[in-house]
Motif scaffolding. Structure first.
Motif, mmCIF file in Angstrom:
data_model
loop_
_atom_site.group_PDB
_atom_site.id
_atom_site.type_symbol
_atom_site.label_atom_id
_atom_site.label_comp_id
_atom_site.label_asym_id
_atom_site.label_seq_id
_atom_site.Cartn_x
_atom_site.Cartn_y
_atom_site.Cartn_z
ATOM 1 N N HIS A 78 0.858 -1.177 0.000
ATOM 2 C CA HIS A 78 0.000 0.000 0.000
ATOM 3 C C HIS A 78 0.898 1.232 0.000
ATOM 4 N N LYS A 80 0.818 5.302 0.268
ATOM 5 C CA LYS A 80 -0.057 6.389 0.714
ATOM 6 C C LYS A 80 -0.297 7.378 -0.424
ATOM 7 N N THR A 85 -2.858 0.380 -3.942
ATOM 8 C CA THR A 85 -2.653 -0.932 -3.343
ATOM 9 C C THR A 85 -2.537 -1.942 -4.470
ATOM 10 N N LEU A 100 -3.130 -8.758 1.349
ATOM 11 C CA LEU A 100 -3.614 -7.378 1.281
ATOM 12 C C LEU A 100 -4.669 -7.124 2.355
ATOM 13 N N ARG A 101 -5.579 -8.061 2.565
ATOM 14 C CA ARG A 101 -6.597 -7.914 3.601
ATOM 15 C C ARG A 101 -5.934 -7.785 4.982
ATOM 16 N N THR A 104 -4.285 -4.284 5.267
ATOM 17 C CA THR A 104 -5.225 -3.187 5.512
ATOM 18 C C THR A 104 -5.771 -3.199 6.938
ATOM 19 N N ASP A 107 -2.341 -0.450 11.017
ATOM 20 C CA ASP A 107 -2.220 0.995 10.900
ATOM 21 C C ASP A 107 -0.877 1.316 10.258
ATOM 22 N N ASP A 109 1.041 2.731 6.325
ATOM 23 C CA ASP A 109 1.060 3.149 4.928
ATOM 24 C C ASP A 109 2.479 2.929 4.432
ATOM 25 N N LYS A 148 -5.092 -2.185 13.621
ATOM 26 C CA LYS A 148 -6.142 -1.189 13.808
ATOM 27 C C LYS A 148 -7.101 -1.677 14.889
ATOM 28 N N GLU A 151 -9.941 -4.797 14.702
ATOM 29 C CA GLU A 151 -9.692 -5.723 13.601
ATOM 30 C C GLU A 151 -9.577 -7.150 14.109
#
Length: 163
Positions: A78, A80, A85, A100-101, A104, A107, A109, A148, A151
């Protein structure tokens, strides 16, 4: 490095065992390997802020003969800037999406997560996605990135065989 070299061209050369020596070696965090039914999985994490950084990371990683011999080197990143992505399965259909999941859910970038798999001869079925996602999550956590709030953990996710 040619200004017109694409990420796809760089990956193709690296996967063929031809590290390009684009720049000085890039700093990559590598987590401890995990062995599940004779297959070995290992997560790698690096900070990137551009496609050039990403190509240098991949070139550095593929400069390691052990990584070149991996059956799959799946990744997701990813950036910013531009909110870009991307993921790549490297032949392990659906694995890049799971990485990727996982990415995400943290937290962070400007980061790339790579999971290497050395196939051990035992088919893991859909459970391989849980292992791949967990290796990605462990590598991110061990590299200092925080999940995050709210999550799910990778082992709580429902994984289906994407084939």
């Amino acid at each position: 490095m040619s200004a017109t070299r694409t990420l796809s061209q760089t990956l193709k050369a690296c996967r063929a065992g031809r590290a390009l020596k684009l720049a000085k070696p890039y700093k990559i965090f590598t987590a401890d390997p995990v062995v599940i039914q004779k297959s070995t999985f290992q997560g790698h994490v690096a900070s990137v802020s551009s496609h050039e950084d990403l190509m240098s990371v991949m070139d550095t990683l593929y400069g390691n003969p052990k990584i070149v011999k991996a059956t799959h080197n799946m990744f997701a990143f990813h950036l910013k800037k531009g909110g870009e992505t991307h993921y790549d399965d490297d032949g392990e259909t659906g694995a890049g999406q799971h990485i990727l999941r996982t990415l995400t859910g943290f937290d962070c970038d400007d980061v790339v997560v790579i999971v290497s798999r050395w196939y051990g001869g035992v088919h893991l079925g859909p459970s391989r996605f849980r292992v791949i996602a967990q290796c990605a999550a462990d590598a991110l956590s061990q590299a200092g990135y925080q999940k995050k709030t709210g999550e799910k953990d990778a082992e709580e996710e429902d994984f289906e065989d994407d084939r």
